[in-house]
Design an enzyme around this catalytic site. Sequence first.
Site, PDB file in Angstrom:
ATOM      1  N   CYS A  71      -1.918  -1.553   0.206  1.00  0.00           N
ATOM      2  CA  CYS A  71      -3.005  -0.648   0.955  1.00  0.00           C
ATOM      3  C   CYS A  71      -4.283  -0.937   1.006  1.00  0.00           C
ATOM      4  O   CYS A  71      -4.707  -1.434   2.255  1.00  0.00           O
ATOM      5  CB  CYS A  71      -2.789   0.774   0.135  1.00  0.00           C
ATOM      6  N   GLU A 104      -5.474  -3.847  -1.475  1.00  0.00           N
ATOM      7  CA  GLU A 104      -5.866  -4.493  -2.845  1.00  0.00           C
ATOM      8  C   GLU A 104      -6.123  -6.036  -2.565  1.00  0.00           C
ATOM      9  O   GLU A 104      -5.573  -6.604  -1.605  1.00  0.00           O
ATOM     10  CB  GLU A 104      -4.579  -4.475  -3.515  1.00  0.00           C
TER      11      GLU A 104
END
Length: 785
Positions: A429, A431
């Site tokens: 997402c 990271e």
Amino acid sequence: MTERVARLRECSLNTKPRLSLERAALLTDFCSRSGPLSVPVLRAGAFAHIMEHRSIYIGPGELIVGERGPAPKATPTYPELCCHSLADFDILDSREKISYCVDDEARRIQQDEIIPYWSGRSMRDRIFAAMDPAWKDAYEAGIYTEFMEQRAPGHTVLGDIIYRKGLLDLKQDVADSLARLDFLGDPLAYDKQQELTAMALAADAAIRFAGRHAELAEQMASAEPDPQRRAELERIARVCRHVPAHAPRDFWEAIQSYWFVHLSVITELNTWDSFSPGHLDQHLYPFYRRGIEDGSLTREQAEELLGGFWVKFNNQPAPPKVGVTAAESGTYTDFCNINTGGLKADGSSGVNDLTYLVLDVIDEMRLLQPSSNLQLSKKNPDRFLKRGLEIVRKGWGQPSIFNADMVVEELLRQGKSIEDARAGGTSGCVETGAFGKEAYILTGYFNLPKVLEIALHNGLDPRTGKKIGIQTGDPRGFRTYEELFAAFRRQLHHFVDIKVRGNNVIERLYARHMPAPFLSLLVEDSIARGRDYNDGGPRYNSTYIMAVAPGTCTDSLAAIRCHVFDRGTLAMDTLLEALDADFEGHEGARLLLWNKSPKYGNDDDCADTILAQVFDAFYDEVNGRPNAKGGTYRVNYLSTTCHVYFGSVCGATPDGRKAWEPLSDGISPAQGADRQGPTAVIKSAAKMDHARTGGTLLNQKFTPKLVEGEEGLNAMAHLVRSYFKLDGHHIQFNVVTADTLRDAQAHPERHRDLIVRVAGYSDYFCDLTTGLQNEIIARTEQTAL
């Protein structure tokens, strides 16, 4: 888009996902017959057995070849990680949304072969058997989730190694490392020998997999009547003979080499968040430039190859989960994320001619997979940002946008070298990681508002009546806000301790029982160390806990501070009574809390100061703790769709939210709480210290009219640049009206192609659960910039 790519795309979109038991059956067959092998060699042997005997597929018109299963969208299962029950299969086959066809033969194999062997042997079974009652109580209460009970560690991204070395070169590196082993002075020499032996076996298995595709292409070519297709199949065979055994020599080989490596990683294990290619534009650019310059490649040919590559990602639905999550896991997306732009290792802009071609492919393909993002540095041209935003405002949620300079700062703070930080980026997402050099493992989501709820009930979970926290005092006796926050911090410490204790056990279980020798080949320093990816082999090893709903938590604390302690407009006893009653009979109190309290997202320091307090509390509890692989625990802030689940186990909250409703997502303000426009949102969000995280996720929803024309495009670009100047990490947009979403909810047949940004991924709106649809509709709709 060429006619070939259009056909492949249409076939991918129209193919129904199904479960394939082929991998599971081959794995079970090998493991049940294997002798007394070390675990790494057993895992490599099983991988080789699968790659030798699994079905292979070359579809009509394909130029890039290889599938995860026996055919497009035939999804394998991984019983060594989590073993589906027959009831799971029934749910997956019959559910209305995100279903997987499960035929009678698959059910027979599962019942007769897979379940009898793997029951009690799967990692999920091992994990739950090893967890203590306190861990299980907090898990069942919804304090946190645990990723590794469904998928393996492996949230990682490839660097540039396969473009410099073939697998045979890496095998030589393995041989050199084996030759250096010191059986007299190193007590771990035997363990390293077994791991390195497994890596060499795994390399051979992937080379053989490619060779089998070459053989099939040659067979197909010999029977192909069309001269053009015959020549293509012959070229495919030559490509598959060369890569990934050797380093690629041209653009076609570079793409195919990555794809074989990708398939090998996700065949070995079902990693949490699919393996990703990282800076694809930078990795492929030397091959692209050379081909353009020597005339062996045209831009149109490169675009066609990339279009076929995009289809390959879309052909790989995420393997479904088990248990209750079989009913709830609501996406086919496997979270592969392609980075564009950013910085080169020397600090210069990473944007090149191929970057714009990749963006054109993203624009024309309009597929859910792979996800894509802009890595935007102050050194990148505005043309790059605006080209990305032109795609964003078409309203299908891609690409998301990251602050490349902040990503570098985050990685430097974590101890990475400047070169490794610049070559890093984001995956999953949002990271952050050092691409090709780091195992950065997501362990699960952490429910901040639930911890506050436990503190407000002195250690008791009001939903179940079970005592799962510690006694921090009856809040009716608190005389100051500081006493309340101290109680929250003590509960936070208690639950983080439980979570970390469990994670440390889980990391050792994976190191002992589930090594990944093929993945280890690709992540730098694992060969030199003779250690597995799951056992501290990579150069860097980070373990993340993801905080969920800082917006809801902040607004709840702000409301209590404002009305109970500062103004005295609401007694603590009255507040607790209202919360326990879900505001039934207390609507006046709910409206007071919702409308007359400081809210995060409005550039209001009364709320935003508390946001910083919550951030610091979670950071202090997590960051710097040692993990079980010689690395460190770190924090990030995202929720994917877990804010919906966490809301379903959380009662009414002091911000005025009713029981069981979704919590705030990512670091976004609570739905409808941001009332001063997007500039106020980014100013509030920037008061969080993003540099101390490994990623934050900020959602914004704009009406299409707001971003029309050159003026709308410039306004969006200015907002993004402004947020990044304030040191924000990430921002993404839904460009759609709530009315359109409501109409799609009521009449899905009219909106089958409507794609929205959910969290760190996009999905078809009509495939989402009703709860998630409602949450996206409820997000504040910005009408002015």
